[in-house]
Design a protein around this motif. Sequence first.
Motif, short mmCIF file in Angstrom:
data_model
loop_
_atom_site.label_atom_id
_atom_site.label_comp_id
_atom_site.label_asym_id
_atom_site.label_seq_id
_atom_site.Cartn_x
_atom_site.Cartn_y
_atom_site.Cartn_z
N ALA A 1 1.07 -1.19 0.23
CA ALA A 1 -0.38 0.24 0.27
C ALA A 1 0.81 1.28 0.19
O ALA A 1 0.37 2.29 -1.22
CB ALA A 1 -0.70 -0.02 1.40
N LEU A 2 1.78 1.38 0.59
CA LEU A 2 2.74 2.20 0.41
C LEU A 2 3.00 2.72 -0.88
O LEU A 2 3.95 3.57 -1.38
CB LEU A 2 4.15 2.83 1.98
N THR A 3 4.00 1.59 -1.23
CA THR A 3 4.69 1.40 -2.90
C THR A 3 3.53 2.21 -3.36
O THR A 3 4.02 3.06 -4.02
CB THR A 3 4.81 0.03 -2.46
N VAL A 4 2.30 1.90 -3.31
CA VAL A 4 1.96 2.27 -4.26
C VAL A 4 1.02 3.53 -4.33
O VAL A 4 1.34 4.44 -5.12
CB VAL A 4 0.38 0.89 -4.58
N MET A 5 0.81 3.65 -2.87
CA MET A 5 0.49 5.81 -2.97
C MET A 5 1.35 6.82 -3.65
O MET A 5 2.05 7.54 -3.58
CB MET A 5 0.26 5.60 -1.33
N PHE A 6 3.08 5.23 -2.66
CA PHE A 6 4.53 6.55 -3.22
C PHE A 6 4.79 6.91 -4.97
O PHE A 6 4.11 8.21 -5.51
CB PHE A 6 5.19 5.85 -3.10
N ALA A 7 4.06 5.38 -5.51
CA ALA A 7 3.96 5.91 -6.96
C ALA A 7 2.51 7.18 -7.63
O ALA A 7 2.83 7.76 -8.66
CB ALA A 7 3.70 4.28 -7.36
N ALA A 8 1.97 6.53 -7.14
CA ALA A 8 0.32 7.71 -7.57
C ALA A 8 0.88 9.10 -6.77
O ALA A 8 0.37 9.41 -7.54
CB ALA A 8 -0.34 7.15 -6.16
N ARG A 9 1.42 9.18 -6.23
CA ARG A 9 1.91 10.74 -5.96
C ARG A 9 2.65 11.12 -6.92
O ARG A 9 2.95 12.24 -7.57
CB ARG A 9 2.04 11.17 -4.32
N VAL A 10 3.45 10.45 -7.30
CA VAL A 10 4.97 10.38 -8.05
C VAL A 10 4.75 10.20 -9.34
O VAL A 10 5.48 11.92 -10.26
CB VAL A 10 6.01 9.69 -7.43
N ALA A 11 3.92 9.30 -9.77
CA ALA A 11 3.84 9.10 -11.28
C ALA A 11 3.49 9.85 -12.37
O ALA A 11 3.74 10.37 -13.72
CB ALA A 11 3.85 8.03 -11.38
N PRO A 12 2.49 11.00 -11.14
CA PRO A 12 1.70 11.98 -12.60
C PRO A 12 2.68 13.84 -12.52
O PRO A 12 2.94 13.72 -13.49
CB PRO A 12 0.67 12.94 -11.64
N LEU A 13 3.84 13.63 -11.61
CA LEU A 13 4.90 14.67 -11.87
C LEU A 13 5.45 14.32 -12.86
O LEU A 13 6.75 15.12 -13.32
CB LEU A 13 5.28 14.95 -10.47
N MET A 14 5.84 13.07 -13.57
CA MET A 14 6.27 12.46 -14.53
C MET A 14 6.30 13.20 -15.70
O MET A 14 5.41 12.99 -16.11
CB MET A 14 7.33 11.73 -14.06
N PRO A 15 7.39 12.37 -16.57
CA PRO A 15 7.07 12.35 -18.27
C PRO A 15 6.36 11.44 -18.21
O PRO A 15 7.03 10.29 -17.37
CB PRO A 15 8.13 13.11 -19.11
N GLY A 16 5.82 11.18 -19.45
CA GLY A 16 5.14 9.78 -19.90
C GLY A 16 5.98 8.53 -19.65
O GLY A 16 5.64 7.80 -18.84
N ALA B 1 9.00 8.28 -17.90
CA ALA B 1 8.97 8.06 -16.22
C ALA B 1 8.45 7.17 -15.50
O ALA B 1 8.51 6.23 -14.58
CB ALA B 1 9.90 9.03 -16.17
N ALA B 2 6.91 7.88 -15.80
CA ALA B 2 6.08 7.47 -14.81
C ALA B 2 5.82 6.14 -15.46
O ALA B 2 5.31 5.27 -14.21
CB ALA B 2 4.32 8.35 -14.95
N VAL B 3 5.82 5.11 -16.54
CA VAL B 3 5.68 4.20 -17.03
C VAL B 3 6.48 3.35 -16.03
O VAL B 3 6.77 1.88 -15.42
CB VAL B 3 6.22 3.86 -18.26
N GLY C 1 6.40 0.61 -12.65
CA GLY C 1 6.07 -1.19 -13.44
C GLY C 1 7.41 -1.16 -12.00
O GLY C 1 7.43 -2.38 -11.44
N MET C 2 8.17 0.30 -11.99
CA MET C 2 9.17 -0.54 -10.03
C MET C 2 8.39 -1.35 -9.18
O MET C 2 8.71 -1.84 -8.61
CB MET C 2 9.93 0.77 -10.18
N SER C 3 7.33 -0.21 -9.12
CA SER C 3 6.26 -0.28 -7.72
C SER C 3 6.04 -1.43 -8.20
O SER C 3 5.73 -2.47 -6.38
CB SER C 3 4.91 0.28 -7.86
N ALA C 4 5.40 -2.42 -8.90
CA ALA C 4 5.11 -3.48 -9.74
C ALA C 4 5.99 -4.70 -9.56
O ALA C 4 5.54 -5.67 -8.37
CB ALA C 4 4.14 -3.71 -11.25
N ALA C 5 7.10 -4.08 -9.76
CA ALA C 5 7.86 -5.10 -9.12
C ALA C 5 8.32 -5.52 -7.77
O ALA C 5 8.68 -6.79 -7.35
CB ALA C 5 9.35 -5.11 -10.05
N THR C 6 8.09 -3.87 -7.05
CA THR C 6 8.29 -4.09 -5.46
C THR C 6 7.58 -4.71 -5.22
O THR C 6 8.34 -5.51 -3.96
CB THR C 6 8.71 -2.21 -5.30
#
Length: 136
Positions: free
Chosen positions: A87-102, A104-106, A110-115
């Motif tokens: 849950a912490l990993t997904v919450m981090f990705a949900a906050r960081v990914a929108p700030l990245m270009p396409g 980098a967001a992917v 992907g790194m969150s899913a691997a983690t």
Amino acid sequence: MVIANDGRGWLLPRGVLAVASAAALALWRQQPGGGGGGPAALLLAAAPYAILFLLLWCLRAFERAAGAGEAAAQGRLRLVVWLLSSALTVMFAARVAPLMPGTAAVLVWGMSAATVCGGFYMLDLFALHRRADRIN
């Protein structure tokens, strides 16, 4: 500096204090009158800290169960630790990914899913392989 461990544990109280102070700071910095403020924003700001507090508590309970030799409790706590860390990993990705270009967001997702998948393997499946190796 050597810290003596008298069996009561010294990390959890300091971790709880750190999480509580960080949560208080995050809630204090929320601007309810600003864009997107209100109870929902406060809940979203406090949720990661609450999950982190629960994760620290479950890790301590896991250590105690390991010391007492309670395999069933360890299995349940292992699952809870994986769910909370995921849950912490997904919450981090949900906050960081929108700030990245396409691209980098992917990569962030992907790194969150691997983690999350790697954590499931290491906490649950790898433990089963180790037990099977000891039996054979």
